[in-house]
Design an enzyme around this catalytic site. Structure first.
Site, PDB file in Angstrom:
ATOM      1  CB  SER A 148      -0.916   0.306   1.439  1.00 48.68           C
ATOM      2  OG  SER A 148      -1.463   1.168   1.367  1.00 48.68           O
ATOM      3  CE1 TYR A 165      -4.311  -1.914   4.724  1.00 48.69           C
ATOM      4  CE2 TYR A 165      -3.481   0.082   4.479  1.00 48.69           C
ATOM      5  CZ  TYR A 165      -3.977  -1.072   3.811  1.00 48.69           C
ATOM      6  OH  TYR A 165      -4.065  -1.085   2.359  1.00 48.69           O
TER       7      TYR A 165
END
Length: 257
Positions: A148, A165
């Site tokens: 990401s 995350y």
């Protein structure tokens, strides 16, 4: 070799975790269009079955759905071995299964932190390990880890407040580079894609509340759509990337600049 051949995936076999929706589904669709057979895995097998059935009918490839919890080592080994038996080989692995949790750091529970780490980091490790054994035997494989842009940069809490995350995706990026150098001798390519903000079920809550603020962090001033990841995925899965390993390809509208 013609350019079309460089991107052709005819009769390749791809295992895609989280293949029943979101970015995994988008990757499955373009792989099928390029002739690739598909093993789609998710905790929700029904989603994978539905996508597999549609793609098999639309593109004439073999596509099968499997139930898989990527955090369970025994289940990972069993499912990977079953896929290898069903298809005869695994050429491409896309580690796409992911989890997130939004909360201020001071309020995030250990349970939430562990859930995100177990899926995003441990899951990537377990599936890579299981599939890698088969790839090492064949002396060939392409592994694509879905990292990401959040693993490459940081944002104030007004934009994102998901430290578990972001940390997990930074770990996936380092895992990619380390695994690439470990398995290069086996002719296994290991790369990562770092998507920016795409419209998926996972990002819906953030975009519903903060889309304008998110757009301010993206130089191209747009959110990723259902086609914007496909080119990167095909490139890293096909012969076109046969001199590329250990790299992270950002598909993020410039948000990590």
């Amino acid at each position: 070799m013609k350019v079309q051949e460089l991107f052709d995936l005819t009769n390749r076999v791809a295992l895609i975790t989280g293949g029943g929706r979101g970015l995994g589904q988008q990757i499955a669709e373009v792989f099928a269009e390029m002739g690739c057979h598909l093993a789609l895995c998710s905790r929700k097998k029904e989603n994978c079955n539905n996508i597999a059935e549609r793609l098999a009918h639309e593109y004439g490839v073999k596509a099968v759905g499997y139930a898989l919890d990527v955090t369970c080592e025994n289940q990972v080994e069993e499912v990977v071995n079953q896929i290898h038996e069903d298809f005869g080989k695994i050429d491409i692995l896309v580690n796409n299964s992911g989890a997130t949790w939004g909360a201020p750091v001071e309020e995030m529970s250990l349970e939430a932190w562990n859930k995100v780490m177990n899926v995003n980091v441990t899951g990537t490790f377990l599936v890579s390990k299981a599939v890698g054994k088969h790839m090492i035997e064949r002396k060939y494989g392409k592994i694509i880890n879905i990292a990401s842009a959040a693993g490459l940069t940081v944002r104030p809490p007004e934009i994102t407040n998901t430290i578990g995350y972001t940390t997990s995706k930074a770990a996936v990026i380092h895992f990619t580079k380390d695994l690439a150098i470990k398995w290069a001798r086996h002719n296994i390519y290991v790369n990562a894609i770092a998507p920016g903000m795409f419209r998926t079920k996972m990002t819906k809550g953030t975009l519903d509340q903060k889309e304008q603020a998110v757009l301010e962090t993206i130089p191209l001033k747009k959110i990723g759509d259902e086609n914007m990841l496909k080119g990167a995925a095909i490139y890293l899965a096909a012969r076109a990337s046969d001199f590329v390993t250990g790299t992270v390809l950002s598909v993020d509208g410039g948000s990590t600049l």
